[in-house]
Design an enzyme around this catalytic site. Sequence first.
Site: not given
Length: 398
Positions: A210, A279, A289, A305-307, A337, A341
């Site tokens: 990202n 994500d 390679k 995983p969503d930490i 969110k 969350k």
Amino acid sequence: MVELKGKKVILGVTGGVAAYKSAELTRLLVKAGASVHVVLTEGGARFVTPVTFQALSGHRVWTDLWDPRMDNNMAHIDLSRDADLIVIAPATADVMAKLANGMCDDLLSTLCLARDCPLMVAPAMNRQMWEHPATRRNVAQLCADGVTLLGPDAGEQACGEVGQGRMLEPDTLYEAICDYFQPKWLAGKTVVMTAGPTFESIDPVRGITNSSSGKMGYALARACAHAGARVVLVSGPVSQPTPFGVERIDVASALQMRDAVMAHVDEADVFIGVAAVADYRPEASAQHKIKKSGEAMTITLVPNPDILAEVAARPNPPFCVGFAAESQSLDTYAEGKRQKKAVPMVVGNLVQDGLGSDENVVVIYDDHGKHPLPRGGKMGLAQRIVEHLSGLLAKHPL
Ligand code: C5P
């Protein structure tokens, strides 16, 4: 950056070769908004002339106890009266001996005796002078008198010897000064946080990431440390310097980030997820390679995983703060969110306002609604976020 806006700092410069570094310290303090008034001892003026400090501080430099420029001829009283802090850098063995014994035979030592503000000294001397029993006694006395010692550092010395006695670098002294002026909103707390992007490898030379410079996360880590917290910063790959006093753990992938967070989360009073965690990750990373074939290729991605959500769902979670970088409908997505969350506080921003830049516009969302902060530098915003967080933390049953 105006971290020291409105602060009056007296910078005492005594006769050590490290005096040249105090010119840089002056510049850093002035840049941060402080009003810097330099007092040079006779020895200090042999190394760097008053002209240098006058040019950098924008104020006349003081050298003489009997300076006739003061109407009442009492520079030592007038200068210290409205000072917020006196810093002596470099501090020679001689000035430390004087201060430890309450001697006052020049402007700087007299000013220190007449002060009603804190005093910091940054020793700079040859290692044998530093280790001498007389200096050890003086250091102990200064500490007992409430003087803050900054350093010294160990390393190569101007005399060619190696050992303890080098003055701390200007940026480290600057950090200590900024730290001193910050309210200790998070004293005694441990903050575990994430920052930067993650890197999900496809093969040994390629990956998915990202865009995140880590600037906001690092500013927040610094602000938490200045607010008195112990800070454990789990960082994805960024090129930011580690803020002074922050414990940094470098990771690459989201899975590594999660493991590092989970290894420390039990110590945390606060968890802040600033990282732009990918994500998805490739289902498998090729060992070698991948060679181009000219054909289209497919990479199967599996969710990471969503930490933040995982930390917030623990039985006794730390106070959790999330970040939401959106490109539109900030209120809806950021507050969404926060609910999804199950975290008490989310800091939202529009990516077009702040990505990679030194400034940002952010809005804080919590149980009481939305709180927009004025546009500002990331460090100033980080301080406002920490202030807001500490206010909620005080009411939050941990
Ligand atoms: O990516 P998203 O917009 O959902 O991120 C919102 C918050 O959740 C951020 O604080 C981010 O650090 C955190 N997060 C996380 N793990 C993920 C995705 C996001 O901790 N896998």
